[in-house]
Motif scaffolding. Structure first.
Motif, PDB file in Angstrom:
ATOM      1  N   ASP A   5       0.845  -1.082  -0.040  1.00 40.66           N
ATOM      2  CA  ASP A   5      -0.046  -0.009   0.122  1.00 40.66           C
ATOM      3  C   ASP A   5       0.860   1.212  -0.020  1.00 40.66           C
ATOM      4  O   ASP A   5       0.573   2.323  -0.691  1.00 40.66           O
ATOM      5  CB  ASP A   5      -1.012   0.083   1.257  1.00 40.66           C
ATOM      6  N   ASN A   9       0.458   1.495  -3.854  1.00 34.99           N
ATOM      7  CA  ASN A   9      -0.811   2.070  -4.132  1.00 34.99           C
ATOM      8  C   ASN A   9      -0.756   3.490  -3.945  1.00 34.99           C
ATOM      9  O   ASN A   9      -1.550   4.166  -4.829  1.00 34.99           O
ATOM     10  CB  ASN A   9      -1.662   1.351  -3.175  1.00 34.99           C
ATOM     11  N   THR A  10      -0.066   4.162  -3.068  1.00 35.52           N
ATOM     12  CA  THR A  10       0.126   5.398  -2.761  1.00 35.52           C
ATOM     13  C   THR A  10       0.486   6.282  -3.705  1.00 35.52           C
ATOM     14  O   THR A  10      -0.134   7.229  -4.411  1.00 35.52           O
ATOM     15  CB  THR A  10       0.606   5.677  -1.247  1.00 35.52           C
ATOM     16  N   PHE A  13      -1.935   6.018  -6.937  1.00 39.59           N
ATOM     17  CA  PHE A  13      -3.166   6.963  -6.415  1.00 39.59           C
ATOM     18  C   PHE A  13      -2.931   8.284  -6.703  1.00 39.59           C
ATOM     19  O   PHE A  13      -3.712   9.254  -7.216  1.00 39.59           O
ATOM     20  CB  PHE A  13      -3.925   6.703  -5.375  1.00 39.59           C
ATOM     21  N   THR A  67     -11.511   2.016  -8.631  1.00 44.82           N
ATOM     22  CA  THR A  67     -10.451   1.172  -7.787  1.00 44.82           C
ATOM     23  C   THR A  67     -10.380   2.007  -6.747  1.00 44.82           C
ATOM     24  O   THR A  67      -9.783   3.268  -6.731  1.00 44.82           O
ATOM     25  CB  THR A  67      -9.230   1.101  -8.610  1.00 44.82           C
ATOM     26  N   ARG A  69      -8.607   2.872  -2.431  1.00 45.23           N
ATOM     27  CA  ARG A  69      -7.515   2.214  -1.296  1.00 45.23           C
ATOM     28  C   ARG A  69      -8.296   1.993  -0.160  1.00 45.23           C
ATOM     29  O   ARG A  69      -9.227   2.774   0.450  1.00 45.23           O
ATOM     30  CB  ARG A  69      -6.525   3.231  -1.141  1.00 45.23           C
ATOM     31  N   ASP A  72      -8.681   3.944   3.255  1.00 45.15           N
ATOM     32  CA  ASP A  72      -9.369   5.459   3.024  1.00 45.15           C
ATOM     33  C   ASP A  72     -10.667   5.390   3.497  1.00 45.15           C
ATOM     34  O   ASP A  72     -11.369   6.526   3.595  1.00 45.15           O
ATOM     35  CB  ASP A  72      -9.489   6.210   1.394  1.00 45.15           C
ATOM     36  N   GLY A 102      -4.512  -4.230  -0.512  1.00 45.99           N
ATOM     37  CA  GLY A 102      -4.764  -2.966   0.033  1.00 45.99           C
ATOM     38  C   GLY A 102      -5.821  -1.960  -0.648  1.00 45.99           C
ATOM     39  O   GLY A 102      -6.264  -1.058  -0.486  1.00 45.99           O
ATOM     40  N   CYS A 103      -6.353  -2.467  -1.882  1.00 54.15           N
ATOM     41  CA  CYS A 103      -7.105  -2.126  -2.832  1.00 54.15           C
ATOM     42  C   CYS A 103      -8.419  -2.878  -2.905  1.00 54.15           C
ATOM     43  O   CYS A 103      -8.459  -3.985  -2.725  1.00 54.15           O
ATOM     44  CB  CYS A 103      -6.566  -1.641  -4.292  1.00 54.15           C
TER      45      CYS A 103
END
Length: 111
Positions: A5, A9-10, A13, A67, A69, A72, A102-103
């Motif tokens: 994540d 991911n961060t 995004f 999509t 996270r 959040d 994590g998503c």
């Protein structure tokens, strides 16, 4: 251990996400502004035919997918929740598909 994540991911995004407003169907939880990746025409395979007596392959279609996270969210996203995507309109969550990293992909239906 690699934190997917944080390291994947961060940054992803921060480049591709757009503002959305997510409202749980549980009215006790307030709407949640967040950033998510919207795909207007995501292709999915529907397998109801594959599981039927006909023993034929399923078919595919395109649907809007968001999509998100999971970090959040105050509460987990769920079927029946609503989301407003800036510039695209309002949608109802039809299905939640976590990716294990994590998503989750939220399969949407236009309201």
């Amino acid at each position: 251990m690699f934190d997917f994540d944080v390291h994947t991911n961060t940054p992803l995004f921060s480049i591709y996400a757009r503002p959305v407003t997510y409202t749980p169907s549980n009215k006790l939880v307030a709407a949640n502004p967040l950033n998510a990746i919207f795909d207007r025409e995501h292709e999915i395979v529907l397998d109801e035919m594959a599981n039927s007596e006909l023993r034929q392959a399923g078919h595919s279609t395109t649907v809007p997918v968001l999509t998100v996270r999971l970090a959040d969210f105050v509460t987990k996203p769920a079927q029946g929740d609503t989301v407003v995507v800036d510039g695209e309109g309002s949608f109802t969550v039809w299905d939640v598909q976590p990716d294990g990293e994590g998503c989750a992909d939220l399969v949407l239906r236009k309201v």
